[in-house]
Design a protein around this motif. Sequence first.
Motif, PDB file in Angstrom:
ATOM      1  N   CYS A  60       0.852  -1.196   0.000  1.00  0.00           N
ATOM      2  CA  CYS A  60       0.000   0.000   0.000  1.00  0.00           C
ATOM      3  C   CYS A  60       0.885   1.243   0.000  1.00  0.00           C
ATOM      4  O   CYS A  60       1.784   1.369   0.834  1.00  0.00           O
ATOM      5  CB  CYS A  60      -0.908  -0.009   1.217  1.00  0.00           C
ATOM      6  N   CYS A 107      -6.799   1.071   3.921  1.00  0.00           N
ATOM      7  CA  CYS A 107      -6.884   2.485   3.499  1.00  0.00           C
ATOM      8  C   CYS A 107      -8.044   2.722   2.535  1.00  0.00           C
ATOM      9  O   CYS A 107      -8.629   3.801   2.505  1.00  0.00           O
ATOM     10  CB  CYS A 107      -5.580   2.922   2.860  1.00  0.00           C
ATOM     11  N   CYS A 131      -5.823  -0.998  -1.142  1.00  0.00           N
ATOM     12  CA  CYS A 131      -5.488  -1.563   0.168  1.00  0.00           C
ATOM     13  C   CYS A 131      -6.783  -1.744   0.968  1.00  0.00           C
ATOM     14  O   CYS A 131      -7.563  -0.802   1.102  1.00  0.00           O
ATOM     15  CB  CYS A 131      -4.561  -0.589   0.901  1.00  0.00           C
ATOM     16  N   ARG A 170       1.366  -1.454   4.314  1.00  0.00           N
ATOM     17  CA  ARG A 170       1.045  -2.882   4.508  1.00  0.00           C
ATOM     18  C   ARG A 170       1.308  -3.637   3.213  1.00  0.00           C
ATOM     19  O   ARG A 170       1.100  -3.098   2.128  1.00  0.00           O
ATOM     20  CB  ARG A 170      -0.431  -3.063   4.878  1.00  0.00           C
ATOM     21  N   CYS A 204      -0.166   3.193   3.630  1.00  0.00           N
ATOM     22  CA  CYS A 204       0.166   2.694   4.975  1.00  0.00           C
ATOM     23  C   CYS A 204       1.349   1.722   4.976  1.00  0.00           C
ATOM     24  O   CYS A 204       1.862   1.383   6.038  1.00  0.00           O
ATOM     25  CB  CYS A 204      -1.050   2.020   5.617  1.00  0.00           C
TER      26      CYS A 204
HETATM   27 ZN    ZN Z   1      -3.024   0.934   3.271  1.00  0.00          ZN
END
Ligand code: ZN
Length: 404
Positions: A8, A27, A24, A13, A11
Amino acid sequence: MTPFNYRCTDCGRTYTRDEVRYLCPECGKAYRPGIPLLGVLEAVFEYETIRKAFDRTHPDWNLFCPVEKEFHPPIQVGNTPLARVDRLGADLGLASLWVKNDGLNPSGSLKDRASFLVVAEARRLGIELIVAASTGNAASALAAVCASTDTKALIFVPEKAPKAKLVQMVLYGATVVPIKGTYDDAFALSLEYTAQRGGLNRNTAYHPLTIEGKKTAGLEIWAQLGFQVPEAILVSVGDGVILGGVHKAFVDLQRAGLIDRLPRLIGVQAETSDAIHRYVETGIYSDAPNPTTRADSISVTCPSNAHGARRAILESQGLTLTVTDDEILAAQAQLASRTGIFTEPAGATALAGLVKLQASPHRLAASASVVILATGHGLKDVDAPLAHISIPPAVEPTLAALTL
Ligand SMILES: [Zn+2]
Ligand SMILES: *Cc1c(COP(=O)(O)O)cnc(C)c1O
């Protein structure tokens, strides 16, 4: 193909390729149509594998590709020419100016690159319908690539899209739904469609492989310059996905240890469709409320990849600027008459930006190697330039009638 995960861009991840499809999952919850996308995913490859396997004498571009070759559609996309344009370079005080002519893709625009990869992904997943919203070129690209396979295309476009683009989509056999509204309206409707009724959504940046597909233009520029990174690349910007894709090409090359610096990316927008430009300049996002530009392919109120485009400009130490429609149409004529390359108004927007830049204190040095991305073919919209030129009247077919 080299193994990869999605990460992502908001963020950080990470997800395996089959754990996620579009944004994501975290998000993306905050995303709703009408704001720039949140949680756009980027493909992060095993760069060590690329570094070891990449061979400049026999470049295997599949190393940078996130879909296995067996699923690639049987249509030749990309590998467009990079022309050195010395007459135009002389106009602009640049000794090493190049134009990447992406209008020479099968459907006549760079969008074929994104469609190619999303159709490959649909084939991998066994999905038979692809849905897209488009100002025109993404749809004609999707329709063309789908026509080479058994995949079906469903397309939402603004009813005011240029005729040639609508003709293409219909002839390629797509299901075309013109929308009484803007591109942004079509974008929202297509998301609703795939959420409720199925199919794979190809919307730009929403499907992460659109960025990966557009990336190939940047990889080719590097190879065509003899594996050199140019000083600057000028890109016209609508949703900001071509810009993000070209940036990702050089990021991938850098992560694989094949280059040691990024080119400066210069994003050019139409004056009335300038949301990304203002976002870069101020750090604060707001829509372009009334995009009236004749460069239809970059006419967008809320650019889907605004966040990614801004990052690409900042990370590459680039800049953005805006140009008027008159400047765009003048650049289109200059490109055609000085190089033989006929590009649609959105394609000429990058040159219009370079013309403006070279007349400013920020001008690029005479020795800099500079690439202009000409993103779409001029025949896609002849009405826009027709308003600015006159075709000579007919004469009797006799020498006496000629004043030449
Ligand atoms: Zn994210
Ligand atoms: C789509 C398009 C652009 C802009 O690309 P974005 O990814 O929307 O910024 C520029 N030129 C042409 C011809 C296009 O079709």
